[in-house]
Each structure stands twice: as C-alpha cells, then as structure tokens.
Design an enzyme around this catalytic site. Structure first.
Site, PDB file in Angstrom:
ATOM      1  N   CYS A 285      83.090   5.383  43.174  1.00 30.60           N
ATOM      2  CA  CYS A 285      84.490   5.778  43.370  1.00 30.60           C
ATOM      3  C   CYS A 285      84.957   5.732  44.828  1.00 30.60           C
ATOM      4  O   CYS A 285      86.129   5.472  45.088  1.00 30.60           O
ATOM      5  CB  CYS A 285      84.701   7.173  42.801  1.00 30.60           C
ATOM      6  SG  CYS A 285      83.411   8.319  43.285  1.00 30.60           S
TER       7      CYS A 285
ATOM      8  N   GLN B  39      85.348  14.268  48.864  1.00 31.37           N
ATOM      9  CA  GLN B  39      85.376  13.875  47.456  1.00 31.37           C
ATOM     10  C   GLN B  39      85.690  15.056  46.528  1.00 31.37           C
ATOM     11  O   GLN B  39      85.163  16.155  46.693  1.00 31.37           O
ATOM     12  CB  GLN B  39      84.033  13.222  47.078  1.00 31.37           C
ATOM     13  CG  GLN B  39      83.780  11.961  47.895  1.00 31.37           C
ATOM     14  CD  GLN B  39      82.527  11.195  47.516  1.00 31.37           C
ATOM     15  OE1 GLN B  39      81.860  10.654  48.395  1.00 31.37           O
ATOM     16  NE2 GLN B  39      82.199  11.120  46.237  1.00 31.37           N
TER      17      GLN B  39
ATOM     18  N   HIS C 232      90.017  11.387  45.937  1.00 33.58           N
ATOM     19  CA  HIS C 232      89.073  11.320  47.053  1.00 33.58           C
ATOM     20  C   HIS C 232      89.810  10.877  48.330  1.00 33.58           C
ATOM     21  O   HIS C 232      90.725  10.056  48.276  1.00 33.58           O
ATOM     22  CB  HIS C 232      87.981  10.281  46.780  1.00 33.58           C
ATOM     23  CG  HIS C 232      86.956  10.698  45.772  1.00 33.58           C
ATOM     24  ND1 HIS C 232      86.966  11.897  45.111  1.00 33.58           N
ATOM     25  CD2 HIS C 232      85.855  10.029  45.312  1.00 33.58           C
ATOM     26  CE1 HIS C 232      85.917  11.962  44.298  1.00 33.58           C
ATOM     27  NE2 HIS C 232      85.234  10.835  44.395  1.00 33.58           N
TER      28      HIS C 232
END
Ligand code: A2P
Length: 347
Positions: free
Chosen positions: A137, A164, A252
């Site tokens: 991610c 994150q 994030h």
C-alpha cells in the site's frame, strides 16, 4: 450495466469479500462500472451464507474451502498472505487468473508486480505463474511519483518515512483503534486493546509494521525497497524507509526525500507531478499547501504537497504524499489491473 451478458466479460470471484479491502473492491466495481458476467463473494466459512448487496442484487457469501475456482476467469485475493499461499495455487490450477493483494507472490520472478500507471505493459500477456501481484500500500503511490522523476532527472537515493493508517490491518485494525482511543479517553492510565497494534495505537505512533528482520529493518520497510526496484525495473535503486503506524483510521501519508543526479527546478517538478494520471498537486496558492488523510479530497488520486527543493542541495527535494490505502494502495490498483487486462483482452 456492469453485470454483462456478454460472453467476453469475465466471471469473477472476490476472496476476502467481507474484509476492509474486499468491501472497498465491491464499492469500486459499482462506482467504476467494471463489467463482469458473474460475481462470487468468497470469505471464510464463518461468513458463508451471509448476504451482501452488489449493485442492488443480493449475493450470498461462499466459503473459500469449498469454492470451485473453475467457475471463474479472474479471482481477486484480499484475505491475507497465509490464505493466498494456501489457496492461490489451487485457484490457478483450476484455471483462474489471480490478482493477489498480499505479499505472498510479489517477489516471484514469474509473477508480475503491477501498478498500471507505471508498468501496465506487464499485462500484455498472461503470466506463466497465473498470478499478478498487487504491490504494498505504501509502495504504490511512491512509485507513481518516482517513475517520472527517474525519467527526467535520474534518482540517486530515496529516503522515506511513512505514516500508515489503522485500516492497513483491516476491519479489526479500525475497530481496535476506535476502542483503544475510547478507553484511553475515559481512563488515560488504561492500556486498552493492543492486539493488532503493539503497543497501543491510541494517541501514539508506532515505528514497527509487520515482522522484524535480521537487518533491523521491518518486512514492511524491506517491501518498499524490493517492490520499488521490481516495479520500476531499477534493480539498484536506493530506497530506504522507516514505516510508522499512526492513529489515523484510513489514508497513508509519506514524507519522501528524493535526491537526483541532476539539479531539479521546482516549477518543472510541480508541472511534471501534476501532469501524472490521477495525481493532485496541492500547490495552487502557496508552496506550503498540503493534503492530509482527512482533507485530501478525490480518494482515487495520489495527493502531493509541501514540494521543497533544498536550497543547499538543489539536486534533492521533499514531497509529502497522501493516498487512500484501501483504494489506491489495494482495491483500486487491483481493479485497475483487471480493467487493463480486459482492455488488452489478456484474460
Ligand atoms: P471473514 O470475514 O469470513 O473472516 P480484513 O482484512 O478486514 O481483516 O478482512 C479479511 C478478509 O479475509 C475477510 O473477508 C475474511 O473473511 C477473509 N479471511 C480471513 N481468513 C480467511 C480464511 N482462512 N479463509 C477465507 N477467508 C478468510
């Protein structure tokens, strides 16, 4: 109408359909009008029989351990690495092409690791492994910015700190952040739940994601190095990272220092980044403009701000990056892989 009677639209399965990434994938399939002939929602036997709605139609969740993958052309896996390691090989053996959202096969040489805005050409042919891997991610938004910078100025080194969100640990991560925050507000000395995040994530930041390696880096940090190299086709690219979990529900952020081979002109850099597909640069009124996970807007865009070329070293610059990890960092990238496959007729 995304449910397509056409013989060419794929029959699809969503493994992990009840999870944070799976439910986001269902939303995106609806929003983007992805065409399919049949859809199967698959999860653990705990969820079998549960009813979910897809585009107004009720779908019953099917159990993974009895699911017949010969009934589908394409299977999305978002149920964790151990589930993928166990079940992806049998899905492939039964004829399905798999888009895997986990770490299980990303570094397998026979499995392309794809960010469609960067290396969609990897999707021109069906991979020999039968698997296309969806990157980490935090890697996805980063490489989307590194590609044009490498092409224009050449990259010497990238130093990244990530911030994150809890949703990277799925529904249980979000629930734990809510519960731990509530309990810390009621009693600041209470520890609250700390199962997904240790120590607690409530009013805290935790510089530790995934497992610790012998090098002292975490697996999450190693993924950002290895995956960036593979996606960009730059086996010696120097990316070094500290990955940090922060008490944000979703979205994030990353602070990245990118040092180039040549001197970077800020105006040109801003224009270059703003010209990238599905990238929003927050730089209109002031060079101090910045996105945040809660205010960035456009959840399907990578957001960039705080663009600063260093006066003492104009080969290097900082960017602040925000991207929805459930969408850009997971479900959207996976769906854009599927869209590219169907456009190319690779399925
Ligand atoms: P289930 O809801 O039945 O547990 P999240 O990332 O939000 O934690 O979601 C994980 C997803 O992976 C859920 O859909 C979950 O299904 C699914 N899952 C977890 N373990 C298994 C398993 N052993 N077999 C199949 N699906 C699983």
């Amino acid at each position: 109408m995304p449910l397509s009677p056409s013989d060419t639209a794929p029959r699809i399965a969503l493994v992990g359909a009840t999870g944070a990434v799976g439910t986001t994938l269902i939303q995106l399939i609806e929003e983007r009008g992805f065409r399919y002939r049949e859809i199967h929602l698959v999860a653990s036997s705990r969820s079998a029989g549960r009813e979910l709605t897809v585009e107004g139609r009720t779908c019953r969740v099917e159990a993974l351990d009895t699911f017949d993958f010969s009934a589908v052309d394409l299977a999305f896996f978002s149920a964790g690495s151990s589930v993928s390691r166990k079940w992806v090989p049998s899905a492939v053996a039964q004829g399905a092409l798999v888009i895997d959202n986990t770490n299980a096969f990303r570094m397998d040489p026979a499995t392309p690791l794809v960010v469609p805005q960067v290396n969609a050409d990897e999707l021109d042919r069906r991979p020999s492994s039968g698997i296309i891997a969806n990157p980490n991610c935090s890697t996805i938004p980063l490489v989307r910015l590194l590609r044009p910078v490498e092409d224009r100025w050449g990259i010497r080194q990238v130093v990244v700190s990530t911030y994150q969100a809890a949703s990277g640990r799925g529904h249980s991560g979000i629930t734990e952040l809510h519960e731990a925050s509530r309990s810390a507000l009621e009693d600041p000395s209470a520890q609250g739940p700390a199962v997904e995040f240790t120590p607690t994530l409530a009013f805290n930041v935790v510089p530790f994601i995934d497992e610790l390696l012998d090098t002292g880096f975490t697996l999450e940090e190693q993924k950002m190095l290895q995956e960036s190299r593979k996606i960009l086709g730059l086996p010696h690219l120097d990316v070094t990272t500290t990955c940090v979990r922060v008490p944000v529900v979703n979205g994030h952020s990353e602070a990245a220092w990118i040092e180039c081979d040549d001197v970077v002109a800020r105006d040109e850099l801003v224009r270059l980044l703003a010209a990238q597909p599905e990238v929003t640069v927050h730089d209109k009124d002031t060079i101090g403009a910045f996105p945040t996970p809660r205010t960035a807007g456009a959840p399907d865009h990578v957001h960039v701000g705080r663009i600063r070329v260093a006066p003492h070293n104009p080969r290097g610059f900082w960017v602040w990056v925000v991207a929805d990890n459930l969408r850009i960092g997971a479900a959207l990238n996976a769906l854009q892989i599927a869209e590219a496959l169907t456009e190319r007729g690779t399925l």
